[in-house]
Design a protein around this motif. Structure first.
Motif, mmCIF file in Angstrom:
data_model
loop_
_atom_site.group_PDB
_atom_site.id
_atom_site.type_symbol
_atom_site.label_atom_id
_atom_site.label_comp_id
_atom_site.label_asym_id
_atom_site.label_seq_id
_atom_site.Cartn_x
_atom_site.Cartn_y
_atom_site.Cartn_z
ATOM 1 N N VAL A 1 0.848 -1.178 0.000
ATOM 2 C CA VAL A 1 0.000 0.000 0.000
ATOM 3 C C VAL A 1 0.889 1.235 0.000
ATOM 4 O O VAL A 1 1.735 1.410 0.900
ATOM 5 N N LEU A 2 0.690 2.086 -0.999
ATOM 6 C CA LEU A 2 1.470 3.310 -1.130
ATOM 7 C C LEU A 2 0.561 4.519 -1.003
ATOM 8 O O LEU A 2 -0.562 4.527 -1.519
ATOM 9 N N PHE A 3 1.051 5.547 -0.331
ATOM 10 C CA PHE A 3 0.368 6.830 -0.307
ATOM 11 C C PHE A 3 1.279 7.851 -0.951
ATOM 12 O O PHE A 3 2.375 8.128 -0.470
ATOM 13 N N LYS A 4 0.843 8.365 -2.095
ATOM 14 C CA LYS A 4 1.635 9.298 -2.898
ATOM 15 C C LYS A 4 3.034 8.747 -3.140
ATOM 16 O O LYS A 4 4.040 9.451 -3.052
ATOM 17 N N GLY A 5 3.057 7.442 -3.445
ATOM 18 C CA GLY A 5 4.297 6.777 -3.823
ATOM 19 C C GLY A 5 5.130 6.238 -2.686
ATOM 20 O O GLY A 5 6.143 5.567 -2.928
ATOM 21 N N LYS A 6 4.742 6.482 -1.432
ATOM 22 C CA LYS A 6 5.527 6.024 -0.290
ATOM 23 C C LYS A 6 4.754 4.978 0.501
ATOM 24 O O LYS A 6 3.530 5.075 0.642
ATOM 25 N N PRO A 7 5.451 3.966 1.051
ATOM 26 C CA PRO A 7 4.765 2.892 1.777
ATOM 27 C C PRO A 7 4.128 3.392 3.069
ATOM 28 O O PRO A 7 4.660 4.270 3.747
ATOM 29 N N LEU A 8 2.977 2.821 3.383
ATOM 30 C CA LEU A 8 2.256 3.153 4.614
ATOM 31 C C LEU A 8 2.387 2.005 5.603
ATOM 32 O O LEU A 8 1.984 0.875 5.321
ATOM 33 N N ALA A 9 2.938 2.291 6.771
ATOM 34 C CA ALA A 9 3.105 1.278 7.809
ATOM 35 C C ALA A 9 1.910 1.272 8.763
ATOM 36 O O ALA A 9 1.265 2.310 8.979
ATOM 37 N N ASN A 10 1.604 0.110 9.294
ATOM 38 C CA ASN A 10 0.566 -0.070 10.315
ATOM 39 C C ASN A 10 -0.805 0.442 9.870
ATOM 40 O O ASN A 10 -1.585 0.949 10.658
ATOM 41 N N LEU A 11 -1.094 0.292 8.599
ATOM 42 C CA LEU A 11 -2.391 0.705 8.061
ATOM 43 C C LEU A 11 -3.352 -0.476 8.112
ATOM 44 O O LEU A 11 -2.996 -1.598 7.733
ATOM 45 N N LEU A 12 -4.563 -0.234 8.573
ATOM 46 C CA LEU A 12 -5.578 -1.281 8.581
ATOM 47 C C LEU A 12 -6.000 -1.600 7.147
ATOM 48 O O LEU A 12 -6.380 -0.709 6.392
ATOM 49 N N VAL A 13 -5.919 -2.868 6.796
ATOM 50 C CA VAL A 13 -6.320 -3.353 5.477
ATOM 51 C C VAL A 13 -7.399 -4.414 5.668
ATOM 52 O O VAL A 13 -7.253 -5.310 6.503
ATOM 53 N N LYS A 14 -8.477 -4.304 4.908
ATOM 54 C CA LYS A 14 -9.560 -5.279 4.981
ATOM 55 C C LYS A 14 -9.634 -6.057 3.674
ATOM 56 O O LYS A 14 -9.439 -5.493 2.597
ATOM 57 N N THR A 15 -9.909 -7.358 3.787
ATOM 58 C CA THR A 15 -10.189 -8.156 2.599
ATOM 59 C C THR A 15 -11.644 -8.602 2.645
ATOM 60 O O THR A 15 -12.198 -8.865 3.711
ATOM 61 N N TRP A 16 -12.240 -8.665 1.450
ATOM 62 C CA TRP A 16 -13.650 -9.007 1.310
ATOM 63 C C TRP A 16 -13.766 -10.112 0.268
ATOM 64 O O TRP A 16 -13.144 -10.051 -0.787
ATOM 65 N N ASN A 17 -14.584 -11.105 0.582
ATOM 66 C CA ASN A 17 -14.736 -12.243 -0.311
ATOM 67 C C ASN A 17 -16.190 -12.703 -0.303
ATOM 68 O O ASN A 17 -16.845 -12.672 0.741
ATOM 69 N N ARG A 18 -16.707 -13.079 -1.477
ATOM 70 C CA ARG A 18 -18.049 -13.648 -1.567
ATOM 71 C C ARG A 18 -17.960 -15.120 -1.922
ATOM 72 O O ARG A 18 -17.347 -15.484 -2.930
ATOM 73 N N GLU A 19 -18.566 -15.963 -1.097
ATOM 74 C CA GLU A 19 -18.591 -17.393 -1.373
ATOM 75 C C GLU A 19 -19.672 -17.704 -2.405
ATOM 76 O O GLU A 19 -20.500 -16.863 -2.746
ATOM 77 N N LYS A 20 -19.695 -18.950 -2.894
ATOM 78 C CA LYS A 20 -20.644 -19.347 -3.931
ATOM 79 C C LYS A 20 -22.090 -19.174 -3.488
ATOM 80 O O LYS A 20 -22.969 -18.901 -4.300
ATOM 81 N N ASN A 21 -22.343 -19.353 -2.185
ATOM 82 C CA ASN A 21 -23.714 -19.212 -1.688
ATOM 83 C C ASN A 21 -24.093 -17.762 -1.407
ATOM 84 O O ASN A 21 -25.188 -17.490 -0.913
ATOM 85 N N GLY A 22 -23.194 -16.844 -1.734
ATOM 86 C CA GLY A 22 -23.474 -15.424 -1.549
ATOM 87 C C GLY A 22 -23.029 -14.862 -0.221
ATOM 88 O O GLY A 22 -23.086 -13.653 0.003
ATOM 89 N N THR A 23 -22.583 -15.729 0.696
ATOM 90 C CA THR A 23 -22.140 -15.271 2.006
ATOM 91 C C THR A 23 -20.866 -14.437 1.881
ATOM 92 O O THR A 23 -19.938 -14.802 1.156
#
Length: 279
Positions: free
Chosen positions: A197-219
């Motif tokens: 993750v870069l902010f204006k070209g520089k790495p961001l440390a200790n930033l909260l990152v979320k991942t999102w995924n949809r399963e086949k059943n829509g969950t």
């Protein structure tokens, strides 16, 4: 009647607070040459969302990255009509990417809602500043803008332009092409993948990152991670539609309308379910 109205207003406020995930959503992820991709702008919570109500006036940058890395301005493909989508002809085999950076919008939240929002998105620097400067009971006045990308695959050729930084202020970048075969993982474990993750070209440390995924059943599934000191984060790789999102906020000085500027980023694509290492 008054009680019902109050409950309704509280519900709407809660939805507005939490419904700030924003992503570019193609009609599918795998195409053949000369297909036309339909890409919608989606906003909402839990990786379901609704069609965005913005239009061409909200474009700061809208670009198509071709497989060879050439960047093409496609801002004229979005009309003045609210909620419009993009029809993108795909003339070249390889991995394509579309990126969008919006102009600033302004929002003001009362103190409790703003504090909750900062906590939800892990914006500890802003929380600490407000506590140190006795601002926790003040409303939050903020500009925000979107920095979003989607990656799609045309034909069998896998290309790596999607793994390079873009001009987005807040940029989430995969280390590897998400449509390439993943490294094998032990049978009892999910494979992992890395992003930076870069902010204006520089790495961001200790930033909260979320991942999102949809399963086949829509969950839907959401997981949280933090970047390391190099601005990279390793996450579990689930098959199906997948999104990585993050929010970064900085303090403004001398602005009459807002005290904060935030950047909301997302990266959206699909991880194939055809690889045996992926559940």
């Amino acid at each position: 009647m008054k009680k019902t109205l109050l409950v309704f207003l509280l519900l709407i406020s809660s939805v507005l607070l939490n419904a700030h995930e924003f992503w570019l959503s193609p009609d599918k992820y795998f195409y053949t040459i000369r297909d036309i991709a339909l890409i919608r702008f989606r906003v909402g919570e839990n990786f379901t969302g609704e069609n965005w109500t913005g239009n061409k006036e909200k474009i700061k940058q809208l670009s198509h990255y071709l497989p060879n890395g050439t960047q093409v301005d496609i801002a004229d493909r979005l009309s003045i009509q609210k909620g419009d989508s993009i029809r993108l002809p795909l003339q070249t085999e390889g991995t394509h990417m579309v990126i969008f950076n919006s102009t600033n919008s302004h929002i003001e939240l009362d103190s409790d809602k703003f504090n909750d929002y900062l906590k939800e998105d892990g914006l500890q620097t802003a929380i600490d500043f407000r506590q140190k400067n006795n601002e926790t009971t003040k409303p939050g006045k903020e500009y925000y803008q979107r920095s979003v990308k989607t990656i799609i695959q045309v034909g069998d050729l896998k290309t790596d332009a999607c793994t390079k930084p873009t001009g987005l202020p807040l940029d989430i970048i995969p280390f590897e092409n998400p449509y390439a075969s993943p490294a094998m993982a032990p049978a009892d474990k999910l494979p992992t993948v890395t992003f930076r993750v870069l902010f204006k070209g520089k790495p961001l440390a200790n930033l909260l990152v979320k991942t999102w995924n949809r399963e086949k059943n829509g969950t839907g599934r959401m997981e949280e991670y933090r970047t390391n000191n190099r601005g990279t984060v390793k996450v579990k790789r689930y098959s199906g539609p997948f999104m990585v999102s993050a929010v970064y906020m900085e303090r403004l000085n001398g602005d009459e309308k807002a005290e904060w500027q935030s950047y909301w980023a997302s990266l959206h694509f699909e991880y194939s379910s055809f690889f045996s290492a992926v559940r």
